[in-house]
Design a protein around this motif. Structure first.
Motif, short mmCIF file in Angstrom:
data_model
loop_
_atom_site.label_atom_id
_atom_site.label_comp_id
_atom_site.label_asym_id
_atom_site.label_seq_id
_atom_site.Cartn_x
_atom_site.Cartn_y
_atom_site.Cartn_z
N ASP A 8 43.95 42.18 39.50
CA ASP A 8 44.24 40.91 38.93
C ASP A 8 42.85 40.25 39.35
O ASP A 8 42.75 39.28 39.86
CB ASP A 8 45.45 40.01 39.55
CG ASP A 8 46.71 40.63 38.74
OD1 ASP A 8 46.47 41.29 37.71
OD2 ASP A 8 47.26 40.55 39.54
N LEU A 9 41.68 41.49 41.30
CA LEU A 9 41.01 40.12 41.08
C LEU A 9 39.79 39.95 39.93
O LEU A 9 39.43 40.56 39.30
CB LEU A 9 40.12 41.61 42.06
CG LEU A 9 40.78 41.98 43.40
CD1 LEU A 9 40.21 43.25 43.70
CD2 LEU A 9 40.84 40.19 44.34
N ARG A 10 39.12 38.36 40.27
CA ARG A 10 38.62 37.69 39.01
C ARG A 10 37.81 37.09 39.79
O ARG A 10 37.64 36.60 40.83
CB ARG A 10 38.94 37.08 37.99
CG ARG A 10 40.32 37.69 37.07
CD ARG A 10 39.51 39.13 36.36
NE ARG A 10 40.32 39.55 35.14
CZ ARG A 10 41.44 40.65 35.64
NH1 ARG A 10 41.06 40.72 36.70
NH2 ARG A 10 42.40 40.84 34.60
N THR A 11 36.20 37.29 39.27
CA THR A 11 35.24 36.03 39.56
C THR A 11 35.91 34.08 39.35
O THR A 11 36.45 34.89 37.93
CB THR A 11 34.11 36.15 38.73
OG1 THR A 11 33.61 36.44 37.86
CG2 THR A 11 33.27 37.79 39.84
N PRO A 13 36.10 30.61 37.46
CA PRO A 13 35.45 30.53 35.93
C PRO A 13 34.56 29.25 36.23
O PRO A 13 33.65 29.63 35.57
CB PRO A 13 36.89 29.07 35.63
CG PRO A 13 37.65 29.09 37.04
CD PRO A 13 37.23 30.04 38.17
N PRO A 17 28.46 35.05 36.13
CA PRO A 17 29.03 36.97 35.70
C PRO A 17 27.49 37.61 36.97
O PRO A 17 26.27 36.86 36.87
CB PRO A 17 29.17 37.58 34.74
CG PRO A 17 28.24 35.86 33.57
CD PRO A 17 27.93 34.48 34.42
N ARG A 31 35.67 50.80 36.24
CA ARG A 31 35.91 49.83 35.13
C ARG A 31 37.05 51.15 35.08
O ARG A 31 38.07 50.62 34.53
CB ARG A 31 35.48 49.78 34.24
CG ARG A 31 33.58 48.62 34.95
CD ARG A 31 33.18 48.31 33.39
NE ARG A 31 32.15 47.43 34.25
CZ ARG A 31 30.72 46.63 33.77
NH1 ARG A 31 30.56 47.69 32.86
NH2 ARG A 31 30.19 46.81 34.57
N GLY A 37 37.53 43.33 35.60
CA GLY A 37 37.88 41.48 36.08
C GLY A 37 37.40 42.38 37.78
O GLY A 37 36.55 41.70 38.28
N PRO A 38 37.93 43.12 38.03
CA PRO A 38 37.50 43.63 40.15
C PRO A 38 35.78 44.27 40.14
O PRO A 38 35.58 43.55 41.67
CB PRO A 38 38.89 44.51 39.92
CG PRO A 38 40.01 44.51 38.94
CD PRO A 38 39.14 43.81 37.78
N GLY A 40 33.99 43.04 38.37
CA GLY A 40 32.83 41.96 38.18
C GLY A 40 32.90 41.43 40.08
O GLY A 40 31.58 40.14 40.31
N TRP A 41 33.85 40.58 40.63
CA TRP A 41 33.94 40.83 41.35
C TRP A 41 33.72 41.44 42.57
O TRP A 41 32.80 40.82 43.77
CB TRP A 41 35.94 41.16 41.56
CG TRP A 41 36.34 39.69 42.99
CD1 TRP A 41 36.57 38.68 43.45
CD2 TRP A 41 36.50 40.77 44.42
NE1 TRP A 41 37.40 38.74 44.33
CE2 TRP A 41 37.21 39.52 45.12
CE3 TRP A 41 36.57 42.52 45.05
CZ2 TRP A 41 36.97 40.13 46.95
CZ3 TRP A 41 36.84 42.02 46.28
CH2 TRP A 41 36.53 40.91 46.55
N GLN A 44 29.97 40.50 42.53
CA GLN A 44 29.87 39.47 43.77
C GLN A 44 29.66 38.78 44.78
O GLN A 44 29.04 38.36 45.64
CB GLN A 44 31.31 38.09 42.71
CG GLN A 44 31.25 37.06 43.03
CD GLN A 44 29.56 35.66 42.36
OE1 GLN A 44 29.78 36.19 41.40
NE2 GLN A 44 29.22 35.03 43.63
#
Length: 430
Positions: A8-11, A13, A17, A31, A37-38, A40-41, A44
């Motif tokens: 569920d890890l996300r950057t 909104p 990105p 991936r 999502g993770p 990309g997190w 970041q």
């Protein structure tokens, strides 16, 4: 138990990105396990860690910070996330090679190991804190404590293993690099001294010296009774000389044996009487001596100053007169020229001085008196002041010397004077 929350890890909104900087195969594999999502997190957070490291440790900044900070951080974060998701024991998590590759650049740029490890620690702490922030916001209270404990145990077990492996590889890379750099540096110096085309593209980067500056070379060497710690003593003396001379970072080369080569450089010429300043400011260890080359500029001056220092060392090492541990080219240049061929110099002395070149106290007294008499343009008074005798005594000794020489000094004082100077420094009986 597998940590499903990792997926569920996300950057945020509003956060732009960040493109992952790990190689495509690494990103693709991550991936497939975690989803976009993770990954990309992780990209970041690694970027944030890079900015934090550069702020606290400016020496890590520059175009290479992606290689030395951000990519290793991203690789570590992905590894930890995959291990959390798969419930891998901490001791079984393997440090990825990507996390270690940055040490090569750090070594080559001269960044100390403790500073690199500090950067890695700052990066890890930032990643750890960002994970805790996410957990605090998303997990129910009854799951939070156990999850935080699991994240902490795995994260710090990973860091412990990572630190040990990174330190070992950094040390190995540093030893290999220093050996290679020393060999390349020695080759560049040998090319310059030999006056042949330099074999590397950027000699100033290899040497760490702006060759256009003003240079004074020195040769340091140990004598037979210098002790077993002579190598360290030579380096310490070189550092003290450079510090006392108010030069920048000196170039120090160990050619082997019991000597050391030193170059000191300045943007503007230093004071004329540098040797006197160094003698006053520095006490050389017992059994260690130094020869100072002439001041010269540019790459040719770099070469000439070193060759001059070698000649001064030759004279100083053979000299029967030693007034200081530091021999100066400005003081010994003429003697160095006169004795460039020592055998011919000895022949010259014997031809000019004859029986006056005898190694006994009386002959030595007559030679020194005659030498000073000629040095002071035949002034008995000036010579007497140096010798602490009466002028009449100088006159008497000069007449005795003339009788032994069997010549009139007025006819050829230059040859006799040069022979006396040579004998004074290089005893031809040696």
């Amino acid at each position: 138990m597998a940590a499903r929350w990792v997926l569920d890890l996300r950057t945020g909104p509003t956060e732009p990105p960040v493109t992952p900087c790990c190689p495509a195969p690494t990103v693709t594999a991550a991936r497939e396990v975690l989803g976009p999502g993770p990954v990309g997190w992780a990209a970041q957070v690694a970027r944030e860690a890079e900015l934090r490291v550069v702020e606290l440790l400016p020496e890590m900044a520059g175009s290479t910070s992606i290689d030395t900070v951000r990519r290793p951080a991203e690789a570590c974060i992905l590894t930890i996330l995959i291990a959390l998701h798969a419930d891998t024991p901490g001791e079984a998590v393997v440090t990825p090679q990507l996390a270690l590759d940055g040490n090569r650049d750090s070594v080559h740029r001269g960044v100390a190991l403790d500073r690199v490890l500090r950067a890695m620690w700052i990066s890890h702490v930032h990643h750890y804190e960002r994970l805790l922030e996410f957990l605090d916001k998303t997990l129910p209270p009854h799951e939070l404590a156990d999850t935080v404990r699991r994240v902490t145990e795995l994260s710090f077990a990973y860091v412990e293993a990572f630190t040990a492996r990174f330190s070992a590889e950094y040390t190995a890379e540093r030893e290999a690099w220093l050996g290679s750099l020393a060999a390349t540096r020695r080759q560049v110096i040998e090319d310059i001294i030999a006056g042949v085309p330099i074999s590397v593209r950027d000699p100033e980067r290899v040497l760490g010296v702006d060759l256009a500056r003003h240079h004074r070379a020195a040769v340091l060497w140990t004598e037979n009774d210098a002790g077993t710690d002579s190598a360290h003593a030579l380096h310490r003396l070189a550092a003290r000389l450079a510090d006392a001379a108010d030069t920048g970072r000196p170039l120090v080369v160990r050619p082997g044996g019991t000597s050391l080569w030193l170059w000191m450089s300045w943007a503007a010429p230093p004071e004329q009487r540098l040797a006197e300043r160094l003698r006053d400011a520095v006490d050389a260890p017992h059994g260690i001596r130094a020869a100072l080359g002439p001041l010269d500029a540019g790459i040719d001056g770099f070469r000439r100053s070193h060759l001059g220092a070698l000649e001064v060392r030759r004279v100083a090492a053979a000299s029967t007169r030693r007034s200081s541990w530091l021999a100066d080219h400005d003081e010994l240049e003429v003697i160095a020229l006169l004795t460039a061929n020592p055998e011919h110099a000895r022949w010259f002395v014997h031809r000019q001085l004859g029986a006056l070149a005898t190694d006994d106290d009386r002959s030595a007294e007559l030679r020194e008196t005659l030498r000073l008499y000629l040095t002071f343009e035949r002034s008995r008074t000036a010579a007497a002041q140096v010798l602490h005798v009466a002028p009449n005594t100088v006159g008497y000794r000069v007449r005795q010397a003339e009788a032994i020489l069997g010549t009139d000094l007025a006819k050829d004082p230059l040859r006799i004077g040069l022979a006396l100077e040579i004998y004074d420094y290089l005893n031809p009986e040696k």
